[in-house]
Structures are given as C-alpha cells and as structure tokens.
Design an enzyme around this catalytic site. Structure first.
Site, PDB file in Angstrom:
ATOM      1  N   ASN A  10       4.460  -5.676   1.766  1.00 62.77           N
ATOM      2  CA  ASN A  10       2.621  -5.719   2.001  1.00 62.77           C
ATOM      3  C   ASN A  10       1.638  -4.375   1.336  1.00 62.77           C
ATOM      4  O   ASN A  10       2.463  -3.315   1.777  1.00 62.77           O
ATOM      5  CB  ASN A  10       2.854  -5.785   3.507  1.00 62.77           C
ATOM      6  CG  ASN A  10       1.060  -6.017   4.172  1.00 62.77           C
ATOM      7  OD1 ASN A  10       0.171  -5.799   2.822  1.00 62.77           O
ATOM      8  ND2 ASN A  10       0.833  -6.028   4.889  1.00 62.77           N
ATOM      9  N   TRP A  11       1.463  -4.495   0.582  1.00 66.42           N
ATOM     10  CA  TRP A  11       0.754  -3.569  -0.700  1.00 66.42           C
ATOM     11  C   TRP A  11      -0.518  -3.118   0.081  1.00 66.42           C
ATOM     12  O   TRP A  11      -1.005  -2.620   0.076  1.00 66.42           O
ATOM     13  CB  TRP A  11       0.304  -4.039  -1.893  1.00 66.42           C
ATOM     14  CG  TRP A  11       1.829  -3.478  -2.556  1.00 66.42           C
ATOM     15  CD1 TRP A  11       2.978  -3.355  -2.372  1.00 66.42           C
ATOM     16  CD2 TRP A  11       1.605  -4.432  -4.326  1.00 66.42           C
ATOM     17  NE1 TRP A  11       4.208  -3.537  -3.513  1.00 66.42           N
ATOM     18  CE2 TRP A  11       2.638  -4.234  -4.352  1.00 66.42           C
ATOM     19  CE3 TRP A  11       0.596  -4.378  -5.202  1.00 66.42           C
ATOM     20  CZ2 TRP A  11       2.910  -4.078  -6.522  1.00 66.42           C
ATOM     21  CZ3 TRP A  11       0.144  -4.806  -6.605  1.00 66.42           C
ATOM     22  CH2 TRP A  11       1.898  -4.574  -6.651  1.00 66.42           C
ATOM     23  N   LYS A  12      -0.704  -4.188   1.334  1.00 65.23           N
ATOM     24  CA  LYS A  12      -2.264  -3.899   2.210  1.00 65.23           C
ATOM     25  C   LYS A  12      -3.110  -3.473   0.912  1.00 65.23           C
ATOM     26  O   LYS A  12      -2.909  -4.367   0.080  1.00 65.23           O
ATOM     27  CB  LYS A  12      -2.032  -2.578   3.063  1.00 65.23           C
ATOM     28  CG  LYS A  12      -0.656  -2.767   3.899  1.00 65.23           C
ATOM     29  CD  LYS A  12      -0.407  -1.820   5.177  1.00 65.23           C
ATOM     30  CE  LYS A  12       0.970  -2.021   6.048  1.00 65.23           C
ATOM     31  NZ  LYS A  12       0.937  -1.517   6.848  1.00 65.23           N
ATOM     32  N   HIS A  94      -1.326  -9.562  10.973  1.00 68.44           N
ATOM     33  CA  HIS A  94      -0.899  -8.642  11.070  1.00 68.44           C
ATOM     34  C   HIS A  94      -1.672  -7.230  12.363  1.00 68.44           C
ATOM     35  O   HIS A  94      -3.038  -7.765  12.920  1.00 68.44           O
ATOM     36  CB  HIS A  94      -1.200  -7.648   9.951  1.00 68.44           C
ATOM     37  CG  HIS A  94      -0.104  -6.794   9.257  1.00 68.44           C
ATOM     38  ND1 HIS A  94      -0.968  -4.877   9.738  1.00 68.44           N
ATOM     39  CD2 HIS A  94       0.872  -5.959   9.198  1.00 68.44           C
ATOM     40  CE1 HIS A  94      -0.342  -4.710   9.467  1.00 68.44           C
ATOM     41  NE2 HIS A  94       0.665  -4.849   8.491  1.00 68.44           N
ATOM     42  N   GLU A  96      -2.347  -4.794  11.840  1.00 75.29           N
ATOM     43  CA  GLU A  96      -4.042  -4.229  11.722  1.00 75.29           C
ATOM     44  C   GLU A  96      -5.042  -5.077  11.269  1.00 75.29           C
ATOM     45  O   GLU A  96      -6.612  -4.529  11.685  1.00 75.29           O
ATOM     46  CB  GLU A  96      -3.897  -3.351   9.456  1.00 75.29           C
ATOM     47  CG  GLU A  96      -2.618  -2.077   9.994  1.00 75.29           C
ATOM     48  CD  GLU A  96      -1.926  -2.396   8.628  1.00 75.29           C
ATOM     49  OE1 GLU A  96      -2.176  -3.004   7.729  1.00 75.29           O
ATOM     50  OE2 GLU A  96      -1.423  -0.965   8.923  1.00 75.29           O
ATOM     51  N   GLU A 164       6.041  -6.034  13.716  1.00 78.16           N
ATOM     52  CA  GLU A 164       6.155  -5.128  13.868  1.00 78.16           C
ATOM     53  C   GLU A 164       5.992  -4.244  14.966  1.00 78.16           C
ATOM     54  O   GLU A 164       4.365  -4.289  15.355  1.00 78.16           O
ATOM     55  CB  GLU A 164       5.408  -5.360  12.766  1.00 78.16           C
ATOM     56  CG  GLU A 164       6.014  -5.847  11.326  1.00 78.16           C
ATOM     57  CD  GLU A 164       4.790  -5.716  10.318  1.00 78.16           C
ATOM     58  OE1 GLU A 164       5.486  -5.186   9.380  1.00 78.16           O
ATOM     59  OE2 GLU A 164       3.355  -5.852  10.504  1.00 78.16           O
ATOM     60  N   GLY A 170       3.342   2.795   8.975  1.00 79.25           N
ATOM     61  CA  GLY A 170       2.987   4.138   8.531  1.00 79.25           C
ATOM     62  C   GLY A 170       2.737   5.090   8.885  1.00 79.25           C
ATOM     63  O   GLY A 170       3.055   5.938   8.868  1.00 79.25           O
ATOM     64  N   SER A 204       7.940   1.067   9.324  1.00 78.13           N
ATOM     65  CA  SER A 204       8.693   2.687   8.384  1.00 78.13           C
ATOM     66  C   SER A 204      10.352   1.921   7.749  1.00 78.13           C
ATOM     67  O   SER A 204      11.268   2.793   8.018  1.00 78.13           O
ATOM     68  CB  SER A 204       8.965   3.384   9.563  1.00 78.13           C
ATOM     69  OG  SER A 204       7.520   4.012  10.284  1.00 78.13           O
ATOM     70  N   GLY A 225       5.962  -2.230   3.993  1.00 76.87           N
ATOM     71  CA  GLY A 225       4.862  -0.763   4.228  1.00 76.87           C
ATOM     72  C   GLY A 225       5.118  -0.522   2.926  1.00 76.87           C
ATOM     73  O   GLY A 225       4.539  -0.901   1.841  1.00 76.87           O
ATOM     74  N   GLY A 226       4.639   0.889   2.813  1.00 73.80           N
ATOM     75  CA  GLY A 226       4.841   2.007   1.979  1.00 73.80           C
ATOM     76  C   GLY A 226       5.220   2.111   0.751  1.00 73.80           C
ATOM     77  O   GLY A 226       4.867   2.302  -0.267  1.00 73.80           O
TER      78      GLY A 226
HETATM   79  P1  13P Z   1       4.898   0.464   6.645  1.00 72.23           P
HETATM   80  O1  13P Z   1       6.422  -0.033   6.541  1.00 72.23           O
HETATM   81  O2  13P Z   1       4.007   0.862   6.064  1.00 72.23           O
HETATM   82  O3  13P Z   1       5.252   1.168   7.710  1.00 72.23           O
HETATM   83  O4  13P Z   1       4.402  -0.176   6.955  1.00 72.23           O
HETATM   84  C1  13P Z   1       4.764  -1.221   7.888  1.00 72.23           C
HETATM   85  C2  13P Z   1       3.941  -2.965   7.898  1.00 72.23           C
HETATM   86  O5  13P Z   1       3.101  -2.935   8.265  1.00 72.23           O
HETATM   87  C3  13P Z   1       4.022  -4.131   7.051  1.00 72.23           C
HETATM   88  O6  13P Z   1       2.992  -5.414   7.191  1.00 72.23           O
END
Ligand code: 13P
Length: 249
Positions: A10-12, A94, A96, A164, A170, A204, A225-226
C-alpha cells in the site's frame, strides 16, 4: 482448498511516475515466488502501474473506492473506474480513512459491496487502537468491525481481510507473534468462509520480521506500507514467503 499467500503493498499518498520502475525491480522476486503480489499505488498512477506490470503476474489495486458506482461525488473514484484502470483489488476501511475521513463500518460494508459488484476483490481492513488493546478489548473491537464491515452476502465471495493494529502502523512497532496468531484465529472464526478466506497482517512489516509473521498458520500474507516503497525491502518480504512454504526439517 489451500489459501494462496498474498503480499500486498500500500503506497498510500506516495509515489510518482518515476516510481514505476519499481515493477521491473520486484519482478524477479515475484517470478520466483508462489505468492500472489499486489501493489496499490495512488489512483493517479494506477493505469500506468497496470501497464508497467502487464504480463508479470503482479497485480494492482486501489486504496479506496466510493460506495456508489457513479454520480455527483466530486473528487471520489468508483470501483468500476478502478477496474477499468486495471485494478483487481481495492483496499477498503483502512484505519487512516476511518480516522481521516470518519468512515464507519456501515460505509466500509457499502464500499466492499460496491467493489464486489464491480468485480474487484475488497481488502477489508480492521484493527484496534492502542487504548483498545490495553483495555483488553482488541478481539471484541475487531470482531465488531468485521460484523459491521463485511458485505451483507459474503459467503463464497472473494474477500481478503487485513488485520492492521492501528498502533503498529508506521510506528516500527509490530504485534507479537502470539498476539497476531490469537487475533488471526479469532478473525477466522468470525468469517463465513473461514477455511478459504485470506487474512493478511499489516503494521510495520519489514524484511526482518516478515518470515516470523508469515510463518504463522493463520497469516496468509502481509499488507505492507512503508517497506513497499523500496523495491529491495519489498522483494525481501516476498522472498520470506518461500521460507514459509519450505518443509520443516
Ligand atoms: P506500515 O507498513 O508503514 O506500518 O503501514 C501498514 C499499512 O498501513 C498498510 O496498509
């Protein structure tokens, strides 16, 4: 029926046209893996990303969709639009979006249903906050999110669930393997098709912890994510899947 492992990125709100060489960079790891690989770039890159990974077996998905198929909803993107751009999946609910846009379980359910109607696989996200975990309510909260967010008719539907924990996203913190194992087993018991539904862990996930997390029986993959922004890290996470499928000696 065996569940296939899914490693999803997920590149957000990250990435640009210059990021599209990522697909060539991860192609060797994807080719050598039995896992399904999915990347969810921002929607402005979706069509080009779909072109960039054509023929590689890597799939692309959206990060959100509107609950309706079309209409007067300025700034929103519908599931059929994502599908036309080349998506096979879409992330819904999600944390977020739940936090930044006040998305409720009912809205996430409507989005999941819109995704299925458009022929997309919804990746339905659930997870507790730190306060909820510390209060001993993590399983109760996630079960309630699932009850409210799963499509009305979800039996025999191609769904993916992503657990998650909000406090692990993050932050560099990950849930312990015991907590993840317990939660994934609890989630499985809430699903209409417990044996066949793919349940991802996210929060993470990195090359250093992927093998431990992916080694758990009820963990069918990761939502990253990251670490999905760096091809070297994402390739290493993909490579951790083969260690999952290696027979124990
Ligand atoms: P991180 O891997 O950056 O913690 O993000 C997880 C995430 O929200 C994937 O959707």
């Amino acid at each position: 029926m065996a569940r296939r492992t899914l490693i999803a990125g997920n590149w957000k709100m990250n990435g640009s046209v210059s990021s599209l060489d990522f697909f060539d960079a991860i192609a060797p790891a994807a080719r050598n893996s039995q896992a399904e690989i999915l990347i969810c770039p921002p929607s402005t890159l979706l069509y080009q990303a779909a072109q960039a990974c054509a023929g590689s077996g890597i799939r692309v998905g959206g990060q959100d969709c509107h609950a309706r198929q079309s209409g007067a909803h300025t700034g929103d993107i519908s599931a059929p639009m994502l599908r036309e751009a080349g998506a096979s999946h879409v992330i819904v609910g999600h944390s977020e979006r739940r936090a930044d846009h006040g998305e409720t379980d009912a809205l996430v359910r409507a989005k999941s249903e819109a995704a299925l109607e458009a022929g997309l696989v919804p990746v339905i996200c659930v997870g507790e906050t730190r306060e909820e975990r510390e209060a001993g309510r993590a399983v109760e909260v996630v079960a309630s999110q699932l009850a409210g967010s799963l499509p009305e008719k979800s039996r025999d539907m191609p769904l993916v669930i992503a657990y998650e924990p909000v406090w692990a996203i993050g932050t560099g913190l990950t849930a312990s393997v015991d907590d993840v194992a317990n939660m994934h087993s609890a989630i499985r018991q809430c699903l209409p098709d417990p044996l066949t539904t793919c349940i991802l862990y996210g929060g993470s996930v990195k090359p250093g912890n992927a093998a431990d997390l992916l080694g758990l029986d009820d963990v069918d993959g990761a939502l990253v994510g990251g670490a999905s922004l760096k091809s070297i890290d994402f390739s290493a996470i993909i490579a951790a899947v083969s260690r999952k499928s290696e027979p124990l000696r």
